[in-house]
Design a protein around this motif. Structure first.
Motif, PDB file in Angstrom:
ATOM      1  N   GLU A  79      17.538  -1.036  -2.734  1.00 30.43           N
ATOM      2  CA  GLU A  79      17.462   0.184  -3.537  1.00 30.43           C
ATOM      3  C   GLU A  79      16.135   0.872  -3.259  1.00 30.43           C
ATOM      4  OE1 GLU A  79      18.485   0.276  -7.918  1.00 30.43           O
ATOM      5  OE2 GLU A  79      18.593  -1.858  -7.494  1.00 30.43           O
ATOM      6  N   ASP A  80      16.182   2.124  -2.826  1.00 29.36           N
ATOM      7  CA  ASP A  80      14.958   2.921  -2.748  1.00 29.36           C
ATOM      8  C   ASP A  80      14.818   3.630  -4.082  1.00 29.36           C
ATOM      9  OD1 ASP A  80      12.961   4.739  -2.434  1.00 29.36           O
ATOM     10  OD2 ASP A  80      13.605   5.472  -0.472  1.00 29.36           O
ATOM     11  N   ASN A  81      14.013   3.014  -4.942  1.00 36.42           N
ATOM     12  CA  ASN A  81      13.906   3.514  -6.312  1.00 36.42           C
ATOM     13  C   ASN A  81      12.600   4.289  -6.537  1.00 36.42           C
ATOM     14  OD1 ASN A  81      15.320   3.583  -8.827  1.00 36.42           O
ATOM     15  ND2 ASN A  81      13.705   2.292  -9.682  1.00 36.42           N
ATOM     16  N   ALA A  82      12.054   4.842  -5.459  1.00 41.08           N
ATOM     17  CA  ALA A  82      10.768   5.549  -5.546  1.00 41.08           C
ATOM     18  C   ALA A  82      10.805   6.689  -6.568  1.00 41.08           C
ATOM     19  CB  ALA A  82      10.386   6.099  -4.170  1.00 41.08           C
ATOM     20  N   GLN A  83      11.987   7.266  -6.773  1.00 40.83           N
ATOM     21  CA  GLN A  83      12.073   8.442  -7.654  1.00 40.83           C
ATOM     22  C   GLN A  83      12.646   8.108  -9.025  1.00 40.83           C
ATOM     23  OE1 GLN A  83      14.138  11.598  -5.576  1.00 40.83           O
ATOM     24  NE2 GLN A  83      12.708  11.576  -3.869  1.00 40.83           N
ATOM     25  N   ALA A  84      12.943   6.836  -9.274  1.00 34.02           N
ATOM     26  CA  ALA A  84      13.710   6.553 -10.490  1.00 34.02           C
ATOM     27  C   ALA A  84      13.219   5.366 -11.323  1.00 34.02           C
ATOM     28  CB  ALA A  84      15.176   6.368 -10.117  1.00 34.02           C
ATOM     29  N   ASN A 102       0.798  -1.231   0.000  1.00 34.52           N
ATOM     30  CA  ASN A 102       0.000   0.000   0.000  1.00 34.52           C
ATOM     31  C   ASN A 102       0.834   1.286   0.000  1.00 34.52           C
ATOM     32  OD1 ASN A 102       0.922  -0.213   2.591  1.00 34.52           O
ATOM     33  ND2 ASN A 102      -1.080  -0.526   3.518  1.00 34.52           N
ATOM     34  N   SER A 103       2.147   1.197   0.028  1.00 32.33           N
ATOM     35  CA  SER A 103       3.019   2.363  -0.154  1.00 32.33           C
ATOM     36  C   SER A 103       4.455   1.885  -0.319  1.00 32.33           C
ATOM     37  CB  SER A 103       2.949   3.320   1.049  1.00 32.33           C
ATOM     38  OG  SER A 103       3.561   2.739   2.188  1.00 32.33           O
ATOM     39  N   ALA A 104       5.309   2.787  -0.814  1.00 33.66           N
ATOM     40  CA  ALA A 104       6.741   2.465  -0.858  1.00 33.66           C
ATOM     41  C   ALA A 104       7.301   2.430   0.552  1.00 33.66           C
ATOM     42  CB  ALA A 104       7.487   3.487  -1.707  1.00 33.66           C
ATOM     43  N   THR A 105       6.723   3.220   1.446  1.00 37.92           N
ATOM     44  CA  THR A 105       7.140   3.173   2.851  1.00 37.92           C
ATOM     45  C   THR A 105       6.942   1.759   3.402  1.00 37.92           C
ATOM     46  OG1 THR A 105       6.571   5.500   3.121  1.00 37.92           O
ATOM     47  CG2 THR A 105       6.684   4.182   5.134  1.00 37.92           C
ATOM     48  N   SER A 106       5.763   1.179   3.173  1.00 37.49           N
ATOM     49  CA  SER A 106       5.509  -0.204   3.596  1.00 37.49           C
ATOM     50  C   SER A 106       6.522  -1.148   2.949  1.00 37.49           C
ATOM     51  CB  SER A 106       4.093  -0.631   3.207  1.00 37.49           C
ATOM     52  OG  SER A 106       3.134   0.194   3.824  1.00 37.49           O
ATOM     53  N   PHE A 158       9.705   0.623  -5.304  1.00 41.94           N
ATOM     54  CA  PHE A 158       9.112   1.646  -6.172  1.00 41.94           C
ATOM     55  C   PHE A 158       7.893   2.246  -5.475  1.00 41.94           C
ATOM     56  CE2 PHE A 158      11.150   0.737 -10.359  1.00 41.94           C
ATOM     57  CZ  PHE A 158      11.896  -0.370  -9.989  1.00 41.94           C
ATOM     58  N   SER A 159       7.557   3.481  -5.825  1.00 41.05           N
ATOM     59  CA  SER A 159       6.389   4.134  -5.225  1.00 41.05           C
ATOM     60  C   SER A 159       5.315   4.391  -6.269  1.00 41.05           C
ATOM     61  CB  SER A 159       6.792   5.465  -4.589  1.00 41.05           C
ATOM     62  OG  SER A 159       5.641   6.123  -4.083  1.00 41.05           O
ATOM     63  N   LEU A 160       4.058   4.243  -5.843  1.00 41.85           N
ATOM     64  CA  LEU A 160       2.919   4.615  -6.694  1.00 41.85           C
ATOM     65  C   LEU A 160       2.130   5.734  -6.028  1.00 41.85           C
ATOM     66  CD1 LEU A 160       1.883   1.004  -7.757  1.00 41.85           C
ATOM     67  CD2 LEU A 160       2.798   2.778  -9.252  1.00 41.85           C
ATOM     68  N   ASN A 161       2.814   6.506  -5.197  1.00 42.47           N
ATOM     69  CA  ASN A 161       2.202   7.668  -4.545  1.00 42.47           C
ATOM     70  C   ASN A 161       1.915   8.757  -5.584  1.00 42.47           C
ATOM     71  OD1 ASN A 161       3.017  10.552  -3.354  1.00 42.47           O
ATOM     72  ND2 ASN A 161       1.919   9.408  -1.811  1.00 42.47           N
ATOM     73  N   TYR A 162       0.957   9.591  -5.305  1.00 44.01           N
ATOM     74  CA  TYR A 162       0.498  10.560  -6.316  1.00 44.01           C
ATOM     75  C   TYR A 162       1.517  11.632  -6.681  1.00 44.01           C
ATOM     76  CZ  TYR A 162      -0.560  13.794  -2.477  1.00 44.01           C
ATOM     77  OH  TYR A 162      -0.473  14.624  -1.403  1.00 44.01           O
ATOM     78  N   HIS A 163       2.637  11.717  -5.937  1.00 48.79           N
ATOM     79  CA  HIS A 163       3.696  12.659  -6.327  1.00 48.79           C
ATOM     80  C   HIS A 163       4.644  12.087  -7.371  1.00 48.79           C
ATOM     81  CE1 HIS A 163       2.913  14.431  -2.236  1.00 48.79           C
ATOM     82  NE2 HIS A 163       2.926  15.498  -3.004  1.00 48.79           N
ATOM     83  N   LYS A 164       4.552  10.795  -7.631  1.00 51.68           N
ATOM     84  CA  LYS A 164       5.600  10.126  -8.395  1.00 51.68           C
ATOM     85  C   LYS A 164       5.274  10.042  -9.887  1.00 51.68           C
ATOM     86  CE  LYS A 164       7.731  10.068  -4.686  1.00 51.68           C
ATOM     87  NZ  LYS A 164       7.954   9.150  -3.609  1.00 51.68           N
ATOM     88  N   HIS A 165       6.197   9.453 -10.666  1.00 46.39           N
ATOM     89  CA  HIS A 165       6.011   9.401 -12.127  1.00 46.39           C
ATOM     90  C   HIS A 165       4.659   8.787 -12.504  1.00 46.39           C
ATOM     91  CE1 HIS A 165      10.416   9.870 -12.075  1.00 46.39           C
ATOM     92  NE2 HIS A 165      10.326  10.283 -13.326  1.00 46.39           N
ATOM     93  N   THR A 184      17.261  12.009   1.553  1.00 42.47           N
ATOM     94  CA  THR A 184      16.200  11.207   0.963  1.00 42.47           C
ATOM     95  C   THR A 184      14.943  11.426   1.783  1.00 42.47           C
ATOM     96  OG1 THR A 184      15.512   8.927   0.459  1.00 42.47           O
ATOM     97  CG2 THR A 184      16.963   9.206   2.351  1.00 42.47           C
ATOM     98  N   MET A 185      13.852  10.872   1.310  1.00 39.01           N
ATOM     99  CA  MET A 185      12.612  10.970   2.054  1.00 39.01           C
ATOM    100  C   MET A 185      12.776  10.236   3.396  1.00 39.01           C
ATOM    101  SD  MET A 185       9.342   9.273   2.197  1.00 39.01           S
ATOM    102  CE  MET A 185       7.911  10.036   2.917  1.00 39.01           C
ATOM    103  N   GLY A 186      12.162  10.768   4.444  1.00 37.75           N
ATOM    104  CA  GLY A 186      12.361  10.250   5.803  1.00 37.75           C
ATOM    105  C   GLY A 186      12.157   8.751   5.955  1.00 37.75           C
TER     106      GLY A 186
HETATM  107  C1  LIG Z   1       8.173   9.056  -2.174  1.00 38.67           C
HETATM  108  C2  LIG Z   1       9.323   8.387  -1.606  1.00 38.67           C
HETATM  109  C3  LIG Z   1       9.196   7.361  -0.653  1.00 38.67           C
HETATM  110  C4  LIG Z   1       7.889   6.977  -0.038  1.00 38.67           C
HETATM  111  O1  LIG Z   1       6.920   6.615  -0.945  1.00 38.67           O
HETATM  112  P1  LIG Z   1       5.423   6.365  -0.455  1.00 38.67           P
HETATM  113  O2  LIG Z   1       4.851   5.513  -1.539  1.00 38.67           O
HETATM  114  O3  LIG Z   1       4.787   7.721  -0.394  1.00 38.67           O
HETATM  115  O4  LIG Z   1       5.445   5.707   0.850  1.00 38.67           O
HETATM  116  C5  LIG Z   1      10.331   6.738  -0.213  1.00 38.67           C
HETATM  117  N1  LIG Z   1      11.541   7.084  -0.655  1.00 38.67           N
HETATM  118  C6  LIG Z   1      11.712   8.063  -1.556  1.00 38.67           C
HETATM  119  C7  LIG Z   1      13.088   8.386  -2.024  1.00 38.67           C
HETATM  120  C8  LIG Z   1      10.613   8.755  -2.051  1.00 38.67           C
HETATM  121  O5  LIG Z   1      10.786   9.744  -2.929  1.00 38.67           O
END
Ligand SMILES: *Cc1c(COP(=O)(O)O)cnc(C)c1O
Length: 429
Positions: free
Chosen positions: A175-180, A77-81, A199-206, A104-106
């Motif tokens: 790898e935290d690839n949420a942004q790439a 349900n999130s990249a955080t999870s 990877f992230s599917l949050n609404y801020h992402k690609h 990086t993101m917290g």
């Molecule tokens: C957005 C982001 C996350 C978290 O993604 P969520 O899906 O919002 O939990 C983690 N790491 C980085 C680098 C991000 O940019």
């Protein structure tokens, strides 16, 4: 040239750039199709066929596996999870150290705390803002278990070096690839290089499903453990016959059927979206290349940058004017700009005061932890310089800009940078 807007002149951009809208008829149809089945989730928290979720979840994961050519995609349900589950899956626990970027993101670092382990911050490189392999190597101790490597802003980290360091010291790489998504590193796709890619599917992402995330891995055992942590591991291990019970405390990180159906449509659009971000960034870089006081984004040869944001470095030593005054001036001209990205994570209260769990200072003062960790100001000078003095970021993923708006973007920059002396003058009075 007109007077700067911040000094009372007319702004260059009179109408805000159009927000990028991810969602089209394809997503609407997909959601309707799922709604008509009445099945919005099909997970069961016990061992059996439905332990892995419903039809849309499985179809969405299969698409990721094919697109990224990996054995396993596990959606959450999130990249955080995903990060929490990944740290759990590799077996990190109390007393362990995990090396991570401060820039990086917290959630990249809190994922480590969740398992009562200690984030150890290694500084970044000024060119790509990614972790510096030399800095990583210096932070390795006998307690180090893993490295969590963000591919920040859309540019891959230096995996040639990082992988050889990890191999030498027997460390896992997340790898935290949420942004790439679709970023490339010497022929490999970012997010498929480490042991687990997130990877992230949050609404801020690609691409987005509102909230959501995906873990990729080629390791069967890690995949199994990710699925367990996602779905109440403690309730399934016995009937599944799992013998390794380390970190088999589960969560509910399950992904819904509606979001998965949206994810399927979004993934079909990923190539086009990423390509359009690269095109915008290339145009901006070339249009801004004549401004002496800034450095447009650097792309390492052999890498593909996918521009989650468009990072610009202000050469702050050239002028007696703080970066934030430039951000203010750009904003007044109508550009959405941020200064600094994120505060280096170790400067946040959770690390400064060393309070994680309860009121006893765990995990930092937990009796299992035998090391000493440093979170003092000045720890990562490059990250601090970027945050406090140098970096300007434009959230390129949030806008659809082309043609005239590229011209206006460039015009606003040239207007501000040709009148820096006016801003300096104003500061002095
Ligand atoms: C957005 C982001 C996350 C978290 O993604 P969520 O899906 O919002 O939990 C983690 N790491 C980085 C680098 C991000 O940019």
């Amino acid at each position: 040239m007109d007077r700067l807007a911040i000094l009372g002149g007319p702004p260059v951009i009179k109408k805000p750039f159009p927000r990028y809208n991810h969602i089209g008829q394809e997503e609407i149809n997909a959601v309707n199709r799922v709604l008509q089945t009445g099945v919005l989730s099909n997970f069961l928290a016990r061992w059996g066929e439905r332990f892995y979720g419903g039809k849309e979840v499985l179809a969405h994961e299969k698409m990721w596996e094919e697109k990224f050519n990996v054995k396993h995609a596990i959606s959450m349900n999130s990249a955080t999870s995903c990060l929490y589950a990944a740290i759990g899956a590799i077996g990190v626990g109390p007393g362990d150290e995990v090396i991570v970027s401060p820039f990086t993101m917290g959630a990249t670092a809190t994922a480590i705390l969740i398992y009562n382990a200690i984030p150890v911050f290694a500084d970044i490189e000024p060119k790509t803002f990614n972790m510096d392999p030399d800095a990583i190597e210096k932070k390795i101790t006998s307690y180090t278990k893993a490295i969590v490597v963000p591919n920040i802003f859309g540019h891959s980290a230096n995996y040639n070096r990082i992988k050889s360091i990890a191999k030498k010291h027997n460390l896992k790489i997340i790898e935290d690839n949420a942004q790439a998504p679709l970023a490339e590193y010497h022929g490999a796709l970012a997010g498929t290089i480490g042991d687990i890619g997130v990877f992230s599917l949050n609404y801020h992402k690609h691409i987005q499903t509102g909230e959501g995330g995906v873990c990729l891995t080629n390791d069967d055992e890690l995949a199994d453990r990710l699925c367990l942590i996602r779905n109440h591991a403690e309730g399934a291990v016995e009937s599944k016959g799992v013998t390794n019970l380390i970190n088999m405390i589960g969560f509910n990180f399950r992904f819904g059927e509606i979001e998965s159906a949206i994810g399927i449509e979004q993934l079909k659009k990923l190539d086009r979206l990423v390509h359009s971000r690269i095109e915008i960034a290339d145009k901006l870089s070339s249009r801004l290349s004549d401004i002496e006081e800034i450095q447009t984004p650097f792309v390492e040869p052999g890498c593909k940058h996918v521009y989650y944001v468009f990072p610009i470095r202000y050469k702050h030593r050239m002028k007696p004017l703080h970066r934030d005054r430039i951000v203010d001036a750009l904003k007044a001209e109508g550009l959405t700009f941020g200064g600094g990205y994120v505060q280096p994570l170790y400067l946040k209260p959770i690390f400064q005061k060393q309070i994680g769990y309860g009121d006893k200072g765990c995990p930092f003062s937990c009796s299992f932890y035998k090391g000493t960790v440093d979170y003092s100001k000045g720890l990562c000078p490059v990250a601090e310089e970027m945050f406090f003095h140098s970096l300007l970021v434009f959230p390129i993923c949030n806008f659809e800009i082309a043609g005239e708006n590229i011209d206006l973007f460039s015009e606003a920059f040239h207007k501000v940078f040709s009148q820096l002396d006016e801003l300096i003058h104003r500061e002095e009075h």
